[in-house]
Design an enzyme around this catalytic site. Sequence first.
Site, PDB file in Angstrom:
ATOM      1  N   TYR A 210       0.781  -1.241   0.000  1.00 12.27           N
ATOM      2  CA  TYR A 210       0.000   0.000   0.000  1.00 12.27           C
ATOM      3  C   TYR A 210       0.815   1.295   0.000  1.00 12.27           C
ATOM      4  O   TYR A 210       0.281   2.343  -0.325  1.00 12.27           O
ATOM      5  CB  TYR A 210      -0.930   0.012   1.219  1.00 12.27           C
ATOM      6  CG  TYR A 210      -1.876  -1.153   1.241  1.00 12.27           C
ATOM      7  CD1 TYR A 210      -2.851  -1.304   0.260  1.00 12.27           C
ATOM      8  CD2 TYR A 210      -1.792  -2.121   2.230  1.00 12.27           C
ATOM      9  CE1 TYR A 210      -3.721  -2.383   0.267  1.00 12.27           C
ATOM     10  CE2 TYR A 210      -2.660  -3.203   2.253  1.00 12.27           C
ATOM     11  CZ  TYR A 210      -3.615  -3.331   1.271  1.00 12.27           C
ATOM     12  OH  TYR A 210      -4.466  -4.395   1.284  1.00 12.27           O
ATOM     13  N   GLU A 264      -3.875 -18.018  -0.422  1.00  9.94           N
ATOM     14  CA  GLU A 264      -5.139 -17.556   0.148  1.00  9.94           C
ATOM     15  C   GLU A 264      -6.027 -16.971  -0.941  1.00  9.94           C
ATOM     16  O   GLU A 264      -5.578 -16.697  -2.056  1.00  9.94           O
ATOM     17  CB  GLU A 264      -4.904 -16.511   1.237  1.00  9.94           C
ATOM     18  CG  GLU A 264      -4.243 -15.238   0.753  1.00  9.94           C
ATOM     19  CD  GLU A 264      -4.063 -14.223   1.881  1.00  9.94           C
ATOM     20  OE1 GLU A 264      -5.079 -13.676   2.335  1.00  9.94           O
ATOM     21  OE2 GLU A 264      -2.915 -13.989   2.290  1.00  9.94           O
ATOM     22  N   GLY A 270      -8.418  -5.220  -2.233  1.00 15.80           N
ATOM     23  CA  GLY A 270      -8.203  -3.783  -2.281  1.00 15.80           C
ATOM     24  C   GLY A 270      -8.571  -3.197  -3.636  1.00 15.80           C
ATOM     25  O   GLY A 270      -8.429  -3.844  -4.669  1.00 15.80           O
TER      26      GLY A 270
END
Length: 311
Positions: A210, A264, A270
């Site tokens: 991020y 996963e 996002g």
Amino acid sequence: MNFGKVAVLLGGKSAEREVSLKSGGMVLQALRSRGVNALPFDPAERGLDALIDERFDRVFIALHGRFGEDGTIQGILEWLGIPYTGSGVLASALAMDKLRTKRLWAAEKLPTPDYEVLGEATNFRITARRLGVPLMVKPASEGSSIGMSKVRAAAKLEEAYALAAKYDLVVIAEEFIDGIELTGAILGEQALPLIKLETPRDFYDYEAKYLADDTRYIVPSGLPQKKEAELRELCLAAFRALGCRGWGRVDLMLNKRGRPYLLEVNTSPGMTDHSLVPMAARAVGVSYEDLCIRILQLAGLSGSERAAHVG
């Protein structure tokens, strides 16, 4: 398509609140740019009964982590009879729980790294010897790499466990797969082009995801066409095995021998300017705005709840 009045759920009260606020803000802007009557809705600041009181017709879930991606909000929306984006209650709960995800994949004979559940009574040296070092330590039900550590020596495993245990009662140690990190976005029934991730950090952590400007996103991935196709099919199989629907993202590793290992599934990925699903969509000519519209078009209720709602 007339979506009616749309609530964009953002923020929330998980450890990923700040990322969710950014994702939701961008989704909101994109939907409004296409003429959708979209309004922000932060469940941490407003009661969910307002979704009924204000007569929302559809919900775009831009929440991440607990209470947004774990089946909780999905269950409430099913009860209220309001169509929502992404996976249903069970699939969301399973995907959020990395331990149950791995157990289900193993039952389906889908490849995932070896692992062990950690606890205060765990003999960490035996765990390190069995799984090898380095290894990864993760809270079972957190996203965005929060609470995750790469452990390079057995003596550091207990410290990594203590960090992960701050975020979840269930902590797993996972075999480290040395190789190429990939992610596969799913949109409807389509697996989008894989993205290869490269970071100078130990792993693709919160900062790399991020904040950092030195993370490299490579799409097309550079893999041979046949291998890319095989891995995209594997991503779809992993997604479907959990009962996921609508859209999401599957993370995986490719070891140095070319063997894949599933890590996963993210059922509410996002949607920021650093995010991977929009990047994969752009690779096939789908703009951010069109991606948001497509996700909203896929919003629905589970089969049983839809039947009850209609009845």
